[in-house]
Design a protein around this motif. Structure first.
Motif, PDB file in Angstrom:
ATOM      1  N   PHE A  89       0.691  -1.212  -0.015  1.00 32.01           N
ATOM      2  CA  PHE A  89       0.104   0.223  -0.010  1.00 32.01           C
ATOM      3  C   PHE A  89       0.919   1.328   0.045  1.00 32.01           C
ATOM      4  O   PHE A  89       0.529   2.327  -0.843  1.00 32.01           O
ATOM      5  CB  PHE A  89      -0.948  -0.005   1.255  1.00 32.01           C
ATOM      6  N   LEU A  90       1.866   1.067   0.996  1.00 29.22           N
ATOM      7  CA  LEU A  90       2.904   2.301   0.843  1.00 29.22           C
ATOM      8  C   LEU A  90       3.420   2.755  -0.380  1.00 29.22           C
ATOM      9  O   LEU A  90       3.475   3.840  -0.897  1.00 29.22           O
ATOM     10  CB  LEU A  90       3.828   2.497   2.027  1.00 29.22           C
ATOM     11  N   LYS A  91       3.951   1.608  -1.058  1.00 29.87           N
ATOM     12  CA  LYS A  91       4.450   1.727  -2.397  1.00 29.87           C
ATOM     13  C   LYS A  91       3.483   2.257  -3.294  1.00 29.87           C
ATOM     14  O   LYS A  91       3.925   3.143  -4.324  1.00 29.87           O
ATOM     15  CB  LYS A  91       5.124   0.402  -2.788  1.00 29.87           C
ATOM     16  N   LYS A  92       2.339   1.739  -3.411  1.00 32.27           N
ATOM     17  CA  LYS A  92       1.365   2.291  -4.648  1.00 32.27           C
ATOM     18  C   LYS A  92       0.887   3.466  -4.526  1.00 32.27           C
ATOM     19  O   LYS A  92       0.822   4.424  -5.294  1.00 32.27           O
ATOM     20  CB  LYS A  92       0.240   1.259  -4.522  1.00 32.27           C
ATOM     21  N   SER A  93       0.424   3.836  -3.114  1.00 34.94           N
ATOM     22  CA  SER A  93      -0.114   5.167  -2.865  1.00 34.94           C
ATOM     23  C   SER A  93       0.768   6.243  -2.896  1.00 34.94           C
ATOM     24  O   SER A  93       0.486   7.210  -3.228  1.00 34.94           O
ATOM     25  CB  SER A  93      -0.841   5.172  -1.479  1.00 34.94           C
ATOM     26  N   SER A  94       2.291   6.150  -2.590  1.00 36.08           N
ATOM     27  CA  SER A  94       3.178   6.997  -2.816  1.00 36.08           C
ATOM     28  C   SER A  94       3.414   7.423  -4.115  1.00 36.08           C
ATOM     29  O   SER A  94       3.669   8.743  -4.185  1.00 36.08           O
ATOM     30  CB  SER A  94       4.452   6.483  -2.033  1.00 36.08           C
ATOM     31  N   SER A  95       2.928   6.640  -5.054  1.00 30.86           N
ATOM     32  CA  SER A  95       3.393   6.986  -6.586  1.00 30.86           C
ATOM     33  C   SER A  95       2.328   7.641  -7.144  1.00 30.86           C
ATOM     34  O   SER A  95       2.423   8.018  -8.395  1.00 30.86           O
ATOM     35  CB  SER A  95       3.721   5.738  -7.452  1.00 30.86           C
ATOM     36  N   LEU A  96       1.236   7.883  -6.616  1.00 33.60           N
ATOM     37  CA  LEU A  96      -0.258   8.388  -7.082  1.00 33.60           C
ATOM     38  C   LEU A  96      -0.630   9.734  -6.195  1.00 33.60           C
ATOM     39  O   LEU A  96      -0.997   9.555  -5.119  1.00 33.60           O
ATOM     40  CB  LEU A  96      -1.305   7.266  -6.949  1.00 33.60           C
ATOM     41  N   ARG A  97      -0.731  10.869  -6.872  1.00 36.00           N
ATOM     42  CA  ARG A  97      -1.148  11.917  -6.246  1.00 36.00           C
ATOM     43  C   ARG A  97      -2.409  11.928  -5.646  1.00 36.00           C
ATOM     44  O   ARG A  97      -2.575  12.527  -4.698  1.00 36.00           O
ATOM     45  CB  ARG A  97      -0.941  13.114  -7.333  1.00 36.00           C
ATOM     46  N   GLY A  98      -3.456  11.347  -6.581  1.00 40.29           N
ATOM     47  CA  GLY A  98      -4.694  11.098  -6.101  1.00 40.29           C
ATOM     48  C   GLY A  98      -4.951  10.594  -4.922  1.00 40.29           C
ATOM     49  O   GLY A  98      -6.028  10.575  -4.520  1.00 40.29           O
ATOM     50  N   SER A  99      -4.114   9.646  -4.342  1.00 36.47           N
ATOM     51  CA  SER A  99      -4.263   8.822  -3.603  1.00 36.47           C
ATOM     52  C   SER A  99      -4.622   9.719  -2.133  1.00 36.47           C
ATOM     53  O   SER A  99      -5.191   9.364  -1.103  1.00 36.47           O
ATOM     54  CB  SER A  99      -3.206   7.784  -3.076  1.00 36.47           C
TER      55      SER A  99
END
Length: 434
Positions: A89-99
Motif C-alpha cells: 500500500f505504501l509503495k502504490k499510494s506514494s506513486s499516485l498523487r490522487g491517493s
C-alpha cells in the motif's frame, strides 16, 4: 520507458470525442469508500492515474467490476484496513498523487487512515496543508513520521466546524467535503474551490444522501448525516483534453470538430483561446475549429501586451497554461503567460526554445512568448516532465518539420487516453515505441 516518434506537419481532420475528466474521476472514485452500497460510475477515462487508483482500491478490499469500456461498479462493503499498513500500500499510494483523497472518506467512515507522502507531477511544491488543517478542524488527529514520510490520521469523533481555507484547493476542498458529510453537525467551508468537477462530486454525494448546499459557490455548507447509500454517476468530459485539441487544431492548421464537450461547463476556456486569435464555432454541445492559415494574439484595450494567468475557478485552470503557451508560439503577436500556482511548470519551455520558439522565461512563474506567425519549428528529442507539459511538447512536435522523439510518455498516458491511437485516426503520424 516508452517513447513517441512524431512525424510533424500532418494535418488533422474529422471528429473527436473527449475522454471523461481525469480530475473528477479521481475525486468520485475515492468517494465510493463512503458507503458499503454499490456505486456505478460512467465515462471513467482509461488512463494510468485512474487505473492505478482503481487497482489501489481493489487491493484495499473494494469490489471493483468493469461493466464496459468506461463504466465501473464499486462496492466498499469489506474494506481491509490492515492493508493500509502493508509495504504494498505504501509503495502504490506514494506513486499516485490522487491517493491523498482517500484520507477524507476513510477517516469519515472508519476513523483511521494512513498515507505516505504522495508523488505525481514534478511541477513544484504541492502543499497538503489545506487538506490536513481542514480535516483536523473536524476532529481528526495527524501524526507525521519523518523517517518513513508517512502520515497517520485518526478520529474518534468528527464534528462539524467553520473553516476559512488558506487557498481554494480543489483536492483539498474535495477531501474536506468527503470528511464532513459524515461528521456530526454543520460544517461551513469558506474560500472553497468551486470547479465543475467539484460540483459534480457534491451532486453525487447529495444523491447518495448527503446534505450539501452552496454547490458552485465558494461558500459550502454541509449538514452531516449518519450514512450514505449507493448511486449512479456520470463524469463530465475532460476540459483539459478539450483545450488540448483546440490548440492542436490551430497549431497544425487543421479542421477539427470536438464532440459532446459540455460547453456550459468550460467557463472562460473558449474565450481564452479566442484571445489568442483562434476561431471557435459552437454547434449545440460541439466545438468546431476551422482551418487556420494564421492567428493573431489580441492585446488589452490600451494596446499593451496581453497577459494570460491562471486563477481559481471561474478563472482559468492552471492545467491549460502549458497548452496555451505552446499555441502562442505560432501566433502573430506577443503574450505574457503567468503560471501562479506551480513554480516548476514552465521549465519545459527550454525544449520549445530548442525547437525555434521565441520565449523569454522571466522567472519560474512567468514567460513571455513572442509569436512570429507560421514559423517552422525544428524537430528534436525531448523528455516529458509532467502530464501537461507532455501534451504541449506533443503539440509542438506535430507542428515541427521532421521527426521528433518524446521520451517518458508514461507522463502523458497518466492523463490522456490512447492519445496516439486517437490522433492517428485523424491523420497524425505518431509511433509508440516501448
Amino acid at each position: 520507458m516508452a517513447s513517441f516518434i512524431i512525424e510533424g506537419g500532418c494535418r488533422l481532420k474529422g471528429d473527436i470525442t473527449p475522454q471523461g475528466a481525469k480530475n473528477e474521476a479521481l475525486q468520485v472514485i475515492c468517494a465510493v469508500l463512503l458507503t458499503p452500497e454499490e456505486v456505478i460510475i460512467e465515462n471513467i477515462p482509461d488512463i494510468l492515474d485512474v487505473n492505478n487508483l482503481i487497482s489501489l482500491l481493489g487491493d484495499m478490499g473494494v469490489k471493483t467490476r468493469r461493466i464496459n469500456e468506461n463504466t465501473w461498479s464499486f462496492q466498499a462493503d469489506e474494506v481491509d484496513l490492515t492493508y493500509l499498513e502493508s509495504p504494498e500500500f505504501l509503495k502504490k499510494s506514494s506513486s499516485l498523487r490522487g491517493s491523498v483523497m482517500i484520507i477524507g472518506p476513510l477517516v469519515a467512515r472508519f476513523g483511521k487512515a494512513l498515507l505516505p507522502k504522495p508523488g505525481g507531477d514534478k511541477i513544484g511544491r504541492r502543499r497538503l496543508d489545506t487538506h490536513f488543517i481542514g480535516i483536523q478542524k473536524l476532529g481528526a488527529n495527524f501524526e507525521y513520521d519523518a523517517e518513513q514520510q508517512l502520515y497517520s490520521i485518526t478520529a474518534d469523533k468528527l464534528t462539524g466546524a467553520y473553516m476559512l481555507l488558506d487557498e481554494a484547493s480543489v483536492t483539498g476542498t474535495a477531501n474536506i467535503i468527503m470528511t464532513a458529510v459524515l461528521a456530526e453537525g454543520e460544517t461551513t467551508i469558506y474560500n472553497a474551490a468551486c470547479e465543475p468537477y467539484l460540483q459534480q462530486l457534491c451532486k453525487m454525494l447529495n444523491r447518495m444522501g448527503a446534505n450539501i448546499s452552496g454547490v458552485a459557490s465558494n461558500l459550502i455548507r454541509i449538514q452531516g448525516v449518519k450514512e450514505l447509500g449507493g448511486t449512479t454517476h456520470r463524469i463530465l468530459p475532460d476540459m483539459i483534453e478539450i483545450g488540448s485539441f483546440i490548440g492542436m487544431a490551430a497549431m497544425t492548421g487543421s479542421e477539427l470538430t470536438i464532440k459532446d464537450v459540455a460547453y456550459d461547463d468550460l467557463g472562460i476556456i473558449p474565450d481564452t483561446f479566442r484571445r489568442l486569435g483562434i476561431t471557435l464555432e459552437r454547434s449545440g454541445d460541439d466545438i468546431h475549429i476551422p482551418e487556420h492559415k494564421g492567428y493573431t494574439i489580441d492585446t488589452f484595450i490600451d494596446g499593451s501586451i496581453l497577459t494570460i494567468a491562471d486563477a481559481p475557478w471561474p478563472g482559468l485552470t492552471p492545467d491549460l497554461i502549458s497548452v496555451l503557451l505552446v499555441v502562442a508560439t505560432q501566433a502573430q503577436g506577443s503574450v505574457l503567460i503567468h503560471q501562479k500556482m506551480f513554480e516548476s511548470r514552465l521549465f519545459f519551455v527550454d525544449k520549445l526554445i530548442d525547437m525555434g520558439a521565441q520565449i523569454i522565461l522571466c522567472d519560474p512563474h512567468r514567460a513571455t512568448v513572442i509569436g512570429t506567425g507560421r514559423r517552422s519549428m525544428r524537430a528534436t528529442t525531448m523528455t516529458s516532465p509532467d502530464i501537461r507539459a507532455g501534451i504541449a511538447l506533443l503539440i509542438a512536435a506535430m507542428c515541427a518539420d521532421g521527426k521528433s522523439i518524446i521520451h517518458n510518455i508514461d507522463q502523458i498516458d497518466r492523463g490522456y487516453q490512447n492519445i496516439d491511437v486517437r490522433l492517428n485516426q485523424l491523420g497524425a503520424n505518431i509511433l509508440r515505441m516501448n
